[in-house]
Write a protein that holds these residues in place. Structure first.
Motif, mmCIF file in Angstrom:
data_model
loop_
_atom_site.group_PDB
_atom_site.id
_atom_site.type_symbol
_atom_site.label_atom_id
_atom_site.label_comp_id
_atom_site.label_asym_id
_atom_site.label_seq_id
_atom_site.Cartn_x
_atom_site.Cartn_y
_atom_site.Cartn_z
ATOM 1 N N SER A 66 0.825 -1.218 0.000
ATOM 2 C CA SER A 66 0.000 0.000 0.000
ATOM 3 C C SER A 66 0.860 1.270 0.000
ATOM 4 C CB SER A 66 -0.958 0.006 1.194
ATOM 5 O OG SER A 66 -0.259 0.268 2.389
ATOM 6 N N LEU A 67 2.094 1.182 0.487
ATOM 7 C CA LEU A 67 2.991 2.342 0.519
ATOM 8 C C LEU A 67 3.727 2.573 -0.800
ATOM 9 C CD1 LEU A 67 4.635 1.836 4.027
ATOM 10 C CD2 LEU A 67 2.944 3.570 3.383
ATOM 11 N N LEU A 68 3.843 1.547 -1.613
ATOM 12 C CA LEU A 68 4.677 1.636 -2.814
ATOM 13 C C LEU A 68 4.290 2.752 -3.786
ATOM 14 C CD1 LEU A 68 5.521 -2.086 -3.553
ATOM 15 C CD2 LEU A 68 6.843 -0.368 -2.323
ATOM 16 N N PRO A 69 3.012 3.016 -4.022
ATOM 17 C CA PRO A 69 2.710 4.110 -4.958
ATOM 18 C C PRO A 69 3.270 5.467 -4.497
ATOM 19 C CG PRO A 69 0.775 2.745 -4.645
ATOM 20 C CD PRO A 69 1.800 2.294 -3.629
ATOM 21 N N ARG A 70 3.338 5.689 -3.182
ATOM 22 C CA ARG A 70 3.853 6.960 -2.663
ATOM 23 C C ARG A 70 5.365 6.957 -2.486
ATOM 24 N NH1 ARG A 70 0.545 7.965 2.571
ATOM 25 N NH2 ARG A 70 0.519 5.705 2.538
ATOM 26 N N TYR A 71 5.957 5.795 -2.265
ATOM 27 C CA TYR A 71 7.390 5.682 -1.994
ATOM 28 C C TYR A 71 7.994 4.650 -2.949
ATOM 29 C CZ TYR A 71 5.837 8.008 2.239
ATOM 30 O OH TYR A 71 5.261 8.881 3.127
ATOM 31 N N GLN A 72 8.113 5.031 -4.206
ATOM 32 C CA GLN A 72 8.504 4.083 -5.245
ATOM 33 C C GLN A 72 9.913 3.520 -5.067
ATOM 34 O OE1 GLN A 72 7.666 5.967 -8.974
ATOM 35 N NE2 GLN A 72 5.499 6.197 -8.503
ATOM 36 N N GLY A 73 10.798 4.258 -4.446
ATOM 37 C CA GLY A 73 12.163 3.771 -4.264
ATOM 38 C C GLY A 73 12.301 2.730 -3.171
ATOM 39 N N VAL A 74 11.284 2.607 -2.330
ATOM 40 C CA VAL A 74 11.362 1.670 -1.203
ATOM 41 C C VAL A 74 11.491 0.234 -1.691
ATOM 42 C CG1 VAL A 74 10.078 0.712 0.754
ATOM 43 C CG2 VAL A 74 10.173 3.180 0.416
ATOM 44 N N TYR A 75 10.653 -0.165 -2.621
ATOM 45 C CA TYR A 75 10.699 -1.547 -3.094
ATOM 46 C C TYR A 75 12.041 -1.852 -3.749
ATOM 47 C CZ TYR A 75 9.544 -5.960 -5.294
ATOM 48 O OH TYR A 75 9.564 -7.273 -5.679
ATOM 49 N N SER A 76 12.549 -0.906 -4.541
ATOM 50 C CA SER A 76 13.851 -1.115 -5.185
ATOM 51 C C SER A 76 14.951 -1.316 -4.148
ATOM 52 C CB SER A 76 14.196 0.071 -6.082
ATOM 53 O OG SER A 76 13.286 0.163 -7.145
ATOM 54 N N ALA A 77 14.917 -0.519 -3.076
ATOM 55 C CA ALA A 77 15.936 -0.641 -2.027
ATOM 56 C C ALA A 77 15.816 -1.970 -1.295
ATOM 57 C CB ALA A 77 15.803 0.520 -1.043
ATOM 58 N N ILE A 78 14.588 -2.384 -0.996
ATOM 59 C CA ILE A 78 14.374 -3.653 -0.294
ATOM 60 C C ILE A 78 14.794 -4.826 -1.185
ATOM 61 C CG2 ILE A 78 12.606 -5.186 0.672
ATOM 62 C CD1 ILE A 78 11.149 -2.616 1.587
ATOM 63 N N LYS A 79 14.445 -4.750 -2.458
ATOM 64 C CA LYS A 79 14.817 -5.820 -3.393
ATOM 65 C C LYS A 79 16.338 -5.895 -3.559
ATOM 66 C CE LYS A 79 13.454 -7.874 -7.724
ATOM 67 N NZ LYS A 79 12.533 -7.856 -8.834
ATOM 68 N N ALA A 80 17.007 -4.747 -3.603
ATOM 69 C CA ALA A 80 18.471 -4.731 -3.716
ATOM 70 C C ALA A 80 19.112 -5.360 -2.481
ATOM 71 C CB ALA A 80 18.971 -3.304 -3.911
ATOM 72 N N LEU A 81 18.560 -5.074 -1.302
ATOM 73 C CA LEU A 81 19.073 -5.679 -0.073
ATOM 74 C C LEU A 81 18.890 -7.194 -0.100
ATOM 75 C CD1 LEU A 81 20.239 -5.510 2.787
ATOM 76 C CD2 LEU A 81 17.908 -5.074 3.600
ATOM 77 N N ALA A 82 17.713 -7.640 -0.521
ATOM 78 C CA ALA A 82 17.456 -9.085 -0.605
ATOM 79 C C ALA A 82 18.444 -9.742 -1.563
ATOM 80 C CB ALA A 82 16.019 -9.343 -1.053
ATOM 81 N N HIS A 83 18.670 -9.118 -2.710
ATOM 82 C CA HIS A 83 19.603 -9.678 -3.696
ATOM 83 C C HIS A 83 21.020 -9.747 -3.114
ATOM 84 C CE1 HIS A 83 21.427 -10.595 -7.542
ATOM 85 N NE2 HIS A 83 22.257 -9.598 -7.345
ATOM 86 N N ALA A 84 21.439 -8.683 -2.441
ATOM 87 C CA ALA A 84 22.785 -8.661 -1.854
ATOM 88 C C ALA A 84 22.948 -9.749 -0.804
ATOM 89 C CB ALA A 84 23.063 -7.289 -1.252
ATOM 90 N N ARG A 85 21.920 -9.925 0.020
ATOM 91 C CA ARG A 85 22.022 -10.951 1.063
ATOM 92 C C ARG A 85 21.997 -12.354 0.481
ATOM 93 N NH1 ARG A 85 18.449 -8.361 6.004
ATOM 94 N NH2 ARG A 85 20.068 -6.905 6.697
ATOM 95 N N LEU A 86 21.187 -12.576 -0.549
ATOM 96 C CA LEU A 86 21.171 -13.896 -1.191
ATOM 97 C C LEU A 86 22.510 -14.183 -1.860
ATOM 98 C CD1 LEU A 86 17.580 -13.997 -2.707
ATOM 99 C CD2 LEU A 86 18.502 -15.510 -0.944
ATOM 100 N N THR A 87 23.099 -13.170 -2.476
ATOM 101 C CA THR A 87 24.401 -13.330 -3.118
ATOM 102 C C THR A 87 25.472 -13.648 -2.080
ATOM 103 O OG1 THR A 87 23.777 -11.830 -4.900
ATOM 104 C CG2 THR A 87 26.127 -12.193 -4.570
ATOM 105 N N ALA A 88 25.459 -12.907 -0.963
ATOM 106 C CA ALA A 88 26.435 -13.159 0.104
ATOM 107 C C ALA A 88 26.238 -14.542 0.702
ATOM 108 C CB ALA A 88 26.320 -12.087 1.184
ATOM 109 N N ALA A 89 24.984 -14.944 0.880
ATOM 110 C CA ALA A 89 24.699 -16.257 1.465
ATOM 111 C C ALA A 89 25.178 -17.381 0.564
ATOM 112 C CB ALA A 89 23.204 -16.403 1.745
ATOM 113 N N SER A 90 25.140 -17.165 -0.742
ATOM 114 C CA SER A 90 25.575 -18.219 -1.656
ATOM 115 C C SER A 90 27.084 -18.431 -1.583
ATOM 116 C CB SER A 90 25.148 -17.915 -3.089
ATOM 117 O OG SER A 90 25.859 -16.801 -3.591
ATOM 118 N N ALA A 91 27.817 -17.454 -1.035
ATOM 119 C CA ALA A 91 29.269 -17.582 -0.900
ATOM 120 C C ALA A 91 29.665 -18.255 0.405
ATOM 121 C CB ALA A 91 29.922 -16.205 -0.986
#
Length: 105
Positions: A66-91
């Protein structure tokens, strides 16, 4: 693991993140947990244990969407964090006998 349904922001205290029983990170104020379950729609990939009294803010998936339409950068930041953590975990080498398809076993 179970599917993730919320994102948690650590306001105070600290937590230990473990995968297959092996500690992989300590997180504290300003850090978030639960982002992988919300952005990748996967089952939980780690266990989190409070190391002391913690205060957290919970943001459910519905609240986040519900917040995404007003704060469009939030999802991108959360997704980038998830990707970084998954990448680190794979190492990180997995403990003997650890089954990624059933991390809580």
């Amino acid at each position: 693991g179970e599917p993730g349904g919320s994102l948690y922001l650590i306001e105070s205290g600290s937590v230990e993140v473990s995968v297959g029983g092996a500690a992989v990170a300590r997180l504290g104020p300003g850090d978030v947990i639960g982002e992988i379950g919300l952005t990748v729609a996967e089952a939980r990939t780690a266990d989190v244990k409070a190391l002391c009294g913690c205060e957290m803010l919970e943001l459910s998936a519905a609240e986040l969407w519900s917040l995404l339409p007003r704060y469009q950068g939030v999802y991108s930041a959360i997704k980038a964090l998830a990707h970084a953590r998954l990448t680190a975990a794979s190492a990180v080498p997995l403990p003997p006998g650890f089954d990624p398809a059933n991390p809580g076993a």
